[in-house]
Motif scaffolding. Structure first.
Motif, mmCIF file in Angstrom:
data_model
loop_
_atom_site.group_PDB
_atom_site.id
_atom_site.type_symbol
_atom_site.label_atom_id
_atom_site.label_comp_id
_atom_site.label_asym_id
_atom_site.label_seq_id
_atom_site.Cartn_x
_atom_site.Cartn_y
_atom_site.Cartn_z
ATOM 1 N N PRO A 90 0.809 -1.222 0.000
ATOM 2 C CA PRO A 90 0.000 0.000 0.000
ATOM 3 C C PRO A 90 0.840 1.269 0.000
ATOM 4 O O PRO A 90 0.420 2.303 -0.537
ATOM 5 C CB PRO A 90 -0.831 -0.119 1.290
ATOM 6 C CG PRO A 90 -0.070 -1.056 2.164
ATOM 7 C CD PRO A 90 0.604 -2.013 1.240
ATOM 8 N N VAL A 91 2.034 1.211 0.597
ATOM 9 C CA VAL A 91 2.911 2.375 0.574
ATOM 10 C C VAL A 91 3.337 2.698 -0.855
ATOM 11 O O VAL A 91 3.300 3.861 -1.288
ATOM 12 C CB VAL A 91 4.156 2.142 1.463
ATOM 13 C CG1 VAL A 91 5.166 3.276 1.290
ATOM 14 C CG2 VAL A 91 3.748 2.020 2.923
ATOM 15 N N LYS A 94 0.400 4.282 -2.772
ATOM 16 C CA LYS A 94 0.143 5.669 -2.394
ATOM 17 C C LYS A 94 1.222 6.616 -2.906
ATOM 18 O O LYS A 94 0.938 7.736 -3.334
ATOM 19 C CB LYS A 94 -0.011 5.771 -0.873
ATOM 20 C CG LYS A 94 -1.292 5.134 -0.346
ATOM 21 C CD LYS A 94 -1.329 5.130 1.158
ATOM 22 C CE LYS A 94 -2.661 4.609 1.690
ATOM 23 N NZ LYS A 94 -3.019 3.285 1.182
ATOM 24 N N GLU A 132 -5.754 9.961 2.010
ATOM 25 C CA GLU A 132 -4.822 8.858 2.235
ATOM 26 C C GLU A 132 -4.023 9.069 3.525
ATOM 27 O O GLU A 132 -3.783 8.121 4.282
ATOM 28 C CB GLU A 132 -3.876 8.711 1.043
ATOM 29 C CG GLU A 132 -4.559 8.351 -0.265
ATOM 30 C CD GLU A 132 -5.311 7.033 -0.194
ATOM 31 O OE1 GLU A 132 -5.026 6.220 0.697
ATOM 32 O OE2 GLU A 132 -6.196 6.813 -1.046
ATOM 33 N N ILE A 133 -3.612 10.301 3.783
ATOM 34 C CA ILE A 133 -2.882 10.594 5.025
ATOM 35 C C ILE A 133 -3.777 10.348 6.235
ATOM 36 O O ILE A 133 -3.365 9.737 7.231
ATOM 37 C CB ILE A 133 -2.363 12.043 5.016
ATOM 38 C CG1 ILE A 133 -1.309 12.217 3.911
ATOM 39 C CG2 ILE A 133 -1.778 12.417 6.377
ATOM 40 C CD1 ILE A 133 -0.873 13.648 3.701
ATOM 41 N N SER A 136 -4.329 6.609 6.800
ATOM 42 C CA SER A 136 -3.156 5.969 7.410
ATOM 43 C C SER A 136 -3.149 6.202 8.912
ATOM 44 O O SER A 136 -2.860 5.290 9.701
ATOM 45 C CB SER A 136 -1.872 6.518 6.780
ATOM 46 O OG SER A 136 -1.801 6.170 5.413
ATOM 47 N N ALA A 137 -3.482 7.427 9.319
ATOM 48 C CA ALA A 137 -3.526 7.739 10.747
ATOM 49 C C ALA A 137 -4.658 6.983 11.438
ATOM 50 O O ALA A 137 -4.489 6.456 12.549
ATOM 51 C CB ALA A 137 -3.706 9.246 10.944
ATOM 52 N N ARG A 139 -6.017 4.098 10.540
ATOM 53 C CA ARG A 139 -5.697 2.673 10.645
ATOM 54 C C ARG A 139 -4.647 2.416 11.727
ATOM 55 O O ARG A 139 -4.722 1.427 12.447
ATOM 56 C CB ARG A 139 -5.226 2.149 9.287
ATOM 57 C CG ARG A 139 -6.345 2.021 8.274
ATOM 58 C CD ARG A 139 -5.974 1.128 7.112
ATOM 59 N NE ARG A 139 -7.158 0.853 6.297
ATOM 60 C CZ ARG A 139 -7.399 1.390 5.109
ATOM 61 N NH1 ARG A 139 -6.524 2.236 4.592
ATOM 62 N NH2 ARG A 139 -8.501 1.087 4.442
ATOM 63 N N GLU A 140 -3.678 3.301 11.817
ATOM 64 C CA GLU A 140 -2.662 3.137 12.860
ATOM 65 C C GLU A 140 -3.298 3.279 14.243
ATOM 66 O O GLU A 140 -2.995 2.506 15.162
ATOM 67 C CB GLU A 140 -1.566 4.184 12.666
ATOM 68 C CG GLU A 140 -0.433 4.063 13.680
ATOM 69 C CD GLU A 140 0.660 5.087 13.443
ATOM 70 O OE1 GLU A 140 1.587 5.155 14.274
ATOM 71 O OE2 GLU A 140 0.587 5.826 12.444
#
Length: 219
Positions: A90-91, A94, A132-133, A136-137, A139-140
């Motif tokens: 995924p990285v 993106k 997307e940012i 990511s936050a 999900r973390e």
């Protein structure tokens, strides 16, 4: 690094491995190397864009999109999934998409109904990249709250539709610059913009859906 044949269901399947680690846990499997190739292709793609080598730029993006399918498919088919590959995939996606969005937003829309417009692409890029940012936050953060919260931010159908329309739009917008598609530049550009608009709407919708799933953990 060597290639090792792994037996699965009576069939011998290739899987990259080192001499001292099992194929299941080795860092550089063939699928992971395909994912790394997408990351390596990004600076080459930027160089082609800056050099106005549109066909090479388009080809690199299409090639990267193809590896995006095959790395996951091969990892499952050959049972070569690794934690590093699961993180990197995924990285790489993106990074590639964000790079293309930024590049196409640096110039006015070249043809079609919105020819000459300077704000549609940058605004759309900001919406998609910001999502997307934020995801990511989320999900973390969700991963720290336990299985229920983590499952609330698992990829859903909206996210998959967003990705499909987004990739198709970028293929058309990049392809419109090539001599191969230039006779239909206006059509390709307008279709690409329409798909990118759909992707942006799905981006916002999917983010709202994820927030709803996590809202009970926030209040």
């Amino acid at each position: 690094m060597t290639l090792r044949l792994q037996r699965r269901g009576g069939e011998m399947l290739p899987c990259a491995s080192s001499s001292h680690r099992d194929a299941q846990t080795t860092l550089f499997t063939i699928p992971t190397m395909l994912t790394l190739a997408r990351v390596v292709a990004i600076p080459a793609l930027v160089a082609c864009w800056c050099s106005q080598m549109w066909m090479w730029c388009w080809g690199l993006f299409i090639g990267a999109s193809v590896t995006d399918f095959f790395d996951g498919y091969l990892a499952r088919a050959w049972n070569c999934s690794t934690p590093f590959g699961a993180f990197l995939d995924p990285v790489a996606d993106k990074l590639m998409v964000a790079t293309i969005l930024i590049l196409i937003g640096t110039v006015p829309i070249p043809a079609g109904y919105f020819a000459g417009n300077t704000w549609i692409l940058p605004v759309t890029a900001c919406i998609i990249i910001a999502r997307e940012i934020t995801m990511s936050a989320l999900r973390e953060w969700g991963a720290t709250l336990g299985p229920e919260a983590h499952s609330a931010v698992a990829v859903n159908s909206l996210g998959k539709y967003k990705t499909s329309s987004q990739m198709a739009s970028l293929v058309l917008l990049l392809g419109a610059k090539t001599t191969l598609i230039s006779p239909w530049e206006a059509l390709a550009t307008d279709t690409g913009l329409a798909l990118l608009g759909i992707a942006a709407c799905l981006t916002v919708s999917s983010l709202v859906s994820y927030f709803r799933g996590l809202w009970k953990f926030m209040v």
